[in-house]
Design an enzyme around this catalytic site. Structure first.
Site, PDB file in Angstrom:
ATOM      1  N   LYS A 257     -37.553  45.738  80.476  1.00  0.00           N
ATOM      2  CA  LYS A 257     -38.822  46.085  81.122  1.00  0.00           C
ATOM      3  C   LYS A 257     -39.598  47.104  80.298  1.00  0.00           C
ATOM      4  O   LYS A 257     -39.012  47.993  79.671  1.00  0.00           O
ATOM      5  CB  LYS A 257     -38.563  46.635  82.516  1.00  0.00           C
ATOM      6  CG  LYS A 257     -38.173  45.537  83.502  1.00  0.00           C
ATOM      7  CD  LYS A 257     -38.182  46.034  84.912  1.00  0.00           C
ATOM      8  CE  LYS A 257     -38.031  44.867  85.882  1.00  0.00           C
ATOM      9  NZ  LYS A 257     -38.026  45.333  87.279  1.00  0.00           N
ATOM     10  N   GLN A 317     -23.894  45.565  87.910  1.00  0.00           N
ATOM     11  CA  GLN A 317     -24.833  44.512  87.513  1.00  0.00           C
ATOM     12  C   GLN A 317     -24.866  44.533  85.993  1.00  0.00           C
ATOM     13  O   GLN A 317     -24.389  45.491  85.385  1.00  0.00           O
ATOM     14  CB  GLN A 317     -26.216  44.836  88.069  1.00  0.00           C
ATOM     15  CG  GLN A 317     -26.720  46.162  87.532  1.00  0.00           C
ATOM     16  CD  GLN A 317     -27.635  46.886  88.491  1.00  0.00           C
ATOM     17  OE1 GLN A 317     -27.597  46.648  89.696  1.00  0.00           O
ATOM     18  NE2 GLN A 317     -28.448  47.777  87.972  1.00  0.00           N
ATOM     19  N   ASP A 352     -34.550  42.200  84.578  1.00  0.00           N
ATOM     20  CA  ASP A 352     -33.755  42.589  83.412  1.00  0.00           C
ATOM     21  C   ASP A 352     -32.256  42.642  83.686  1.00  0.00           C
ATOM     22  O   ASP A 352     -31.480  43.028  82.820  1.00  0.00           O
ATOM     23  CB  ASP A 352     -34.241  43.953  82.879  1.00  0.00           C
ATOM     24  CG  ASP A 352     -34.333  45.011  83.980  1.00  0.00           C
ATOM     25  OD1 ASP A 352     -34.263  44.644  85.174  1.00  0.00           O
ATOM     26  OD2 ASP A 352     -34.458  46.195  83.646  1.00  0.00           O
ATOM     27  N   ASP A 388     -25.030  52.456  93.135  1.00  0.00           N
ATOM     28  CA  ASP A 388     -26.324  51.788  93.133  1.00  0.00           C
ATOM     29  C   ASP A 388     -26.322  50.571  94.052  1.00  0.00           C
ATOM     30  O   ASP A 388     -25.443  49.710  93.941  1.00  0.00           O
ATOM     31  CB  ASP A 388     -26.572  51.350  91.679  1.00  0.00           C
ATOM     32  CG  ASP A 388     -27.992  50.934  91.407  1.00  0.00           C
ATOM     33  OD1 ASP A 388     -28.816  51.813  91.163  1.00  0.00           O
ATOM     34  OD2 ASP A 388     -28.265  49.717  91.418  1.00  0.00           O
ATOM     35  N   ASN A 389     -27.314  50.491  94.958  1.00  0.00           N
ATOM     36  CA  ASN A 389     -27.495  49.314  95.822  1.00  0.00           C
ATOM     37  C   ASN A 389     -26.181  48.709  96.332  1.00  0.00           C
ATOM     38  O   ASN A 389     -25.951  47.506  96.165  1.00  0.00           O
ATOM     39  CB  ASN A 389     -28.247  48.221  95.040  1.00  0.00           C
ATOM     40  CG  ASN A 389     -29.755  48.431  95.073  1.00  0.00           C
ATOM     41  OD1 ASN A 389     -30.260  49.336  95.742  1.00  0.00           O
ATOM     42  ND2 ASN A 389     -30.493  47.596  94.362  1.00  0.00           N
ATOM     43  N   GLU A 417     -26.050  54.471  97.790  1.00  0.00           N
ATOM     44  CA  GLU A 417     -27.504  54.329  97.709  1.00  0.00           C
ATOM     45  C   GLU A 417     -27.917  53.041  98.419  1.00  0.00           C
ATOM     46  O   GLU A 417     -28.421  52.117  97.818  1.00  0.00           O
ATOM     47  CB  GLU A 417     -27.970  54.289  96.243  1.00  0.00           C
ATOM     48  CG  GLU A 417     -29.477  54.454  96.096  1.00  0.00           C
ATOM     49  CD  GLU A 417     -30.164  53.332  95.325  1.00  0.00           C
ATOM     50  OE1 GLU A 417     -29.529  52.319  95.038  1.00  0.00           O
ATOM     51  OE2 GLU A 417     -31.350  53.476  95.014  1.00  0.00           O
ATOM     52  N   LYS A 529     -38.172  55.714  84.658  1.00  0.00           N
ATOM     53  CA  LYS A 529     -37.217  54.611  84.637  1.00  0.00           C
ATOM     54  C   LYS A 529     -37.460  53.703  83.439  1.00  0.00           C
ATOM     55  O   LYS A 529     -36.582  52.968  83.015  1.00  0.00           O
ATOM     56  CB  LYS A 529     -37.340  53.782  85.932  1.00  0.00           C
ATOM     57  CG  LYS A 529     -36.863  54.525  87.152  1.00  0.00           C
ATOM     58  CD  LYS A 529     -36.766  53.630  88.376  1.00  0.00           C
ATOM     59  CE  LYS A 529     -38.129  53.260  88.925  1.00  0.00           C
ATOM     60  NZ  LYS A 529     -38.010  52.523  90.209  1.00  0.00           N
ATOM     61  N   TYR A 530     -38.697  53.745  82.906  1.00  0.00           N
ATOM     62  CA  TYR A 530     -39.036  52.824  81.812  1.00  0.00           C
ATOM     63  C   TYR A 530     -39.515  53.531  80.557  1.00  0.00           C
ATOM     64  O   TYR A 530     -39.927  52.880  79.607  1.00  0.00           O
ATOM     65  CB  TYR A 530     -40.123  51.842  82.279  1.00  0.00           C
ATOM     66  CG  TYR A 530     -39.871  51.298  83.663  1.00  0.00           C
ATOM     67  CD1 TYR A 530     -38.911  50.308  83.879  1.00  0.00           C
ATOM     68  CD2 TYR A 530     -40.571  51.801  84.761  1.00  0.00           C
ATOM     69  CE1 TYR A 530     -38.667  49.828  85.162  1.00  0.00           C
ATOM     70  CE2 TYR A 530     -40.333  51.322  86.040  1.00  0.00           C
ATOM     71  CZ  TYR A 530     -39.378  50.346  86.232  1.00  0.00           C
ATOM     72  OH  TYR A 530     -39.134  49.875  87.494  1.00  0.00           O
TER      73      TYR A 530
HETATM   74  C1  Z3D Z   1     -33.261  51.592  90.855  1.00  0.00           C
HETATM   75  C2  Z3D Z   1     -32.833  50.334  90.140  1.00  0.00           C
HETATM   76  C3  Z3D Z   1     -34.327  49.998  88.299  1.00  0.00           C
HETATM   77  C4  Z3D Z   1     -35.778  49.698  88.117  1.00  0.00           C
HETATM   78  C5  Z3D Z   1     -36.020  48.199  88.104  1.00  0.00           C
HETATM   79  C6  Z3D Z   1     -35.128  47.547  87.071  1.00  0.00           C
HETATM   80  C7  Z3D Z   1     -33.683  47.869  87.417  1.00  0.00           C
HETATM   81  C8  Z3D Z   1     -32.716  47.287  86.452  1.00  0.00           C
HETATM   82  C9  Z3D Z   1     -32.170  49.383  91.096  1.00  0.00           C
HETATM   83  C10 Z3D Z   1     -31.396  48.340  90.346  1.00  0.00           C
HETATM   84  C11 Z3D Z   1     -31.212  50.004  92.067  1.00  0.00           C
HETATM   85  C12 Z3D Z   1     -31.472  51.384  92.493  1.00  0.00           C
HETATM   86  C13 Z3D Z   1     -32.028  52.249  91.420  1.00  0.00           C
HETATM   87  N1  Z3D Z   1     -32.268  51.418  93.689  1.00  0.00           N
HETATM   88  O1  Z3D Z   1     -33.965  52.454  90.040  1.00  0.00           O
HETATM   89  O2  Z3D Z   1     -33.981  49.666  89.606  1.00  0.00           O
HETATM   90  O3  Z3D Z   1     -36.533  50.289  89.146  1.00  0.00           O
HETATM   91  O4  Z3D Z   1     -37.375  47.961  87.789  1.00  0.00           O
HETATM   92  O5  Z3D Z   1     -35.334  46.155  87.090  1.00  0.00           O
HETATM   93  O6  Z3D Z   1     -32.919  47.817  85.197  1.00  0.00           O
HETATM   94  O7  Z3D Z   1     -33.510  49.272  87.410  1.00  0.00           O
HETATM   95  O8  Z3D Z   1     -30.341  48.936  89.673  1.00  0.00           O
HETATM   96  O9  Z3D Z   1     -32.302  53.512  91.927  1.00  0.00           O
END
Ligand code: Z3D
Length: 659
Positions: A257, A317, A352, A388-389, A417, A529-530
């Site tokens: 991304k 993931q 991604d 994460d998630n 989370e 994040k990016y």
């Molecule tokens: C969150 C994570 C980030 C970006 C996305 C990107 C993804 C994978 C998400 C997935 C879980 C969690 C994190 N809620 O930041 O998403 O926002 O745009 O596609 O790279 O990572 O891991 O806090």
């Protein structure tokens, strides 16, 4: 019906004590309650039976290691509600069970006393052999020779001594506790076994700080673990306990991304750290630009020297470039055309990354590999994982994985989370997550906060769900902060730090960063994040003084280290949220102005009785943040809070007499 016919269903067992309403119990015992080391576990149960017999009971406690402990149950105000207090001196999985039985010995003595008092000598004489029989039975039940009991039995039957004299002796204090436990083992009633997971105190009380290691270089180049290490003294001095790092692993290239969540990246864009895995390795590798594994281990040690702990992200993931994708294509759901559908958490799309297929045929190897990742980092000194998630992975996986890890390492903390619907969020906590993210960021009005905190602190949730109030995250910049600016940050900080013993901020909060990527979005503009985002942490107007003060007040005040010691106070203005946090010898009153746009005033009502304050004389309260002292009188007192000056009062009652 003739009397020869047996009517079925007549119980054979002797009368039993009923055990009901055992606490703490979660979902009837399906899940453990949570406590922390050093706590006193108050075990309670209703015990009752028919008739006039007295009852006795005990709790049998099995600590994670060592012998079963037996503690007597007692009642205080309600004769049918019994309790015992268990000192939880070790971390790990405990269990307890309630046992109760009719107390024939004390019942008999009570009756005897009445007969003696009424001078019913004949009855008394007739009763003594009954008691002797009881004592012999008790001696037999104890299995071994019980000389005290047998001697007492003989003494009761000694005709040479007048009955009234024997009776008076048996009513004496020496005989009170002669019989311990049930006389007839058949009369012992037992509850189920209930579990309590005892975590280390940090699981309950900690201040968290989240940062992206790659943004920590002062000059805008790609930051490293060394740059993070340079920030440790500052974070320690600010009073933080945990430094949480988003994933530190190699970042994939496929579908990387770009800035502001652009599905297409530009040359030089670093990608999202959650896109884990590249030709440089997966979940057990370190992103090369951050440093080496040794550098990381060094960071963990250095953090320890500053009294800080490093928490790692555990995000199950993979980037399509993750080594697992090549080595174990069967761990993913491959479509007929050979591609793998990207992951998502509707409505969010994660183009991604690809999800793991937890129910694949090779799931044993997959689950094993996932847990090995945890052991890998545990061996390198990590004891806290922000997961994460987790709600997008199987509940069964978590129940298994968390148990496997904590059986070996009961000091490991898992932070869930799961921003999802309430029952799934709670379900994960019940299955073993040590603490959880919450809806706090979305609770901004007084009634929302009161309603949510009341649920967290007064319902069964308090037994298993430990909230960690993050005031912002890289995914959540709430509109309240976007519109309310610095005053909004101040009040959210005050609320997070005083409503919940665990709270956190994501870096940038101290600078009141609040520009959304577009109106109506909770995503940050130019999100870290990016992209790499260097900052001047000492920029004018930063909130570090408030953060430092609050974190240190939290350490000094036991009232701020517990969750359920919260009582909301009445106010005459719905923009003023008042609450009282209490611990032995420590009473704090918070009045926060939830309106970041202007001053609010009103009256707040203190519970004078509860706070042990005089009804008829003035008393003083001191604001621990400003040092100011106010003279108050009676229940209702006036408060005016101007966001230009402060977010609220954090008041301590001054106990010295007014001269
Ligand atoms: C969150 C994570 C980030 C970006 C996305 C990107 C993804 C994978 C998400 C997935 C879980 C969690 C994190 N809620 O930041 O998403 O926002 O745009 O596609 O790279 O990572 O891991 O806090």
């Amino acid at each position: 019906m003739s009397t020869r016919d047996t009517i079925p269903g007549i119980p054979r067992r002797p009368p039993h004590v009923v055990i009901e309403g055992v606490t703490p119990v979660v979902d009837g015992g399906r899940h453990p309650a949570k406590r922390t080391q050093g706590d006193t576990l108050v075990v309670e149960a209703d015990l009752f039976k028919d008739g006039h017999d007295r009852i006795d009971g005990r709790v049998r406690v099995r600590p994670p290691e060592g012998r079963v402990r037996t503690l007597p149950l007692a009642y205080h105000f309600d004769p049918d509600r019994w309790e015992a207090r268990v000192a939880l001196d070790a971390i790990g999985r405990w269990s307890f069970r309630i046992e109760a039985w009719p107390d024939h010995w004390r019942t008999w003595r009570d009756e005897l006393r009445k007969r003696v008092d009424a001078d019913q000598e004949e009855d008394v004489a007739a009763e003594l052999p009954e008691a002797a029989l009881m004592l012999r039975k008790a001696a037999e039940a104890q299995g071994r020779s019980a000389p005290g009991l047998l001697e007492a039995a003989s003494a009761l039957e000694d005709d040479a001594v007048p009955a009234m004299e024997r009776a008076r002796r048996v009513l004496g204090p020496d005989y009170e506790d002669l019989v311990v436990g049930p006389i007839d083992p058949e009369e012992l009633a037992c509850s189920d076994d209930y579990e309590v997971v005892v975590d280390r105190p940090l699981a309950r009380f900690a201040s968290w700080y989240e940062l992206f290691p790659r943004s920590q270089a002062p000059d805008g180049r790609h930051g490293s673990f060394r740059d993070v290490a340079r920030r440790l003294p500052e974070l320690a001095e600010l009073g933080f306990d945990v430094v949480y790092l988003p994933p530190i692993h190699p970042i994939g290239h496929s579908h990387r991304k770009g800035r502001n969540n652009d599905p297409v990246c530009q040359p030089g864009d670093p990608g999202s750290p959650w896109a884990i895995g590249s030709e440089e390795g997966g979940h057990t590798a370190v992103h090369p630009e951050l440093g080496t594994l040794e550098d990381f281990e060094h960071l963990v040690r250095e953090a320890g020297e500053h009294g800080l702990e490093i928490a790692l992200d555990y995000a199950l993931q993979c980037s399509p470039d993750h080594p697992w994708v090549r080595k174990h294509p069967d761990w993913f759901r491959v479509r007929r055309d050979g591609s793998i559908r990207h992951a998502e958490n509707p409505p969010k799309k994660y183009q991604d990354i690809v999800p793991l297929h937890f129910w694949c045929d090779d799931r044993e190897a997959l689950w094993q590999a996932c847990v090995e990742v945890l052991f890998f980092w545990i061996e390198r000194g990590v004891r806290i994982f922000r997961v994460d998630n987790p709600h997008t992975k199987p509940l069964a996986f978590w129940e298994w994985a968390l148990r496997v890890v904590q059986d070996r390492h009961p000091d490991v903390i898992f932070f869930s989370e799961a921003f999802t619907r309430p029952k799934r969020m709670k379900g994960l906590a019940k299955l073993g997550f040590t603490q959880s993210y919450t809806y706090f960021t979305w609770k901004n009005t007084a009634w929302e906060l009161r309603e949510y905190l009341t649920e967290l602190t007064t319902t069964e949730m308090a037994e298993y769900f430990r909230p960690n109030f993050f005031a912002n995250t890289p995914d959540i910049l709430h509109a309240y902060l976007q519109h309310g600016g610095r005053p909004a940050f101040r009040v959210r900080l005050l609320l997070a730090a005083t409503l919940s013993p665990s709270y956190g901020i994501y870096s940038g909060f101290e600078l009141a960063e609040n520009e959304p990527v577009r109106p109506g979005s909770e995503e940050y503009l130019d999100s870290e994040k990016y992209q790499i985002k260097p900052r001047d942490w000492d920029a004018a107007g930063n909130l570090k003084p408030e953060i430092r003060l609050l974190n240190h007040l939290r350490r000094d005040h036991p009232a701020l280290q517990r969750l359920t010691n919260l009582i909301f106070l009445d106010t005459t203005n719905e923009q003023l949220l008042g609450y009282w946090k209490s611990a032995p010898g420590d009473d704090l009153v918070v009045v926060a102005n939830l309106d970041p746009f202007g001053p609010q005033e009103g009256m707040v009502r203190l519970p004078l009785g509860g706070l042990d304050l005089p009804v008829d004389r003035p008393y003083r309260v001191r604001d621990l943040m400003s040092g100011e002292v106010y003279l108050w009188r009676g229940e209702w007192n006036y408060v005016r809070l101007d966001p230009a000056e402060r977010a609220g009062h954090l008041l301590e009652i001054v106990r010295e007499e007014i001269p």
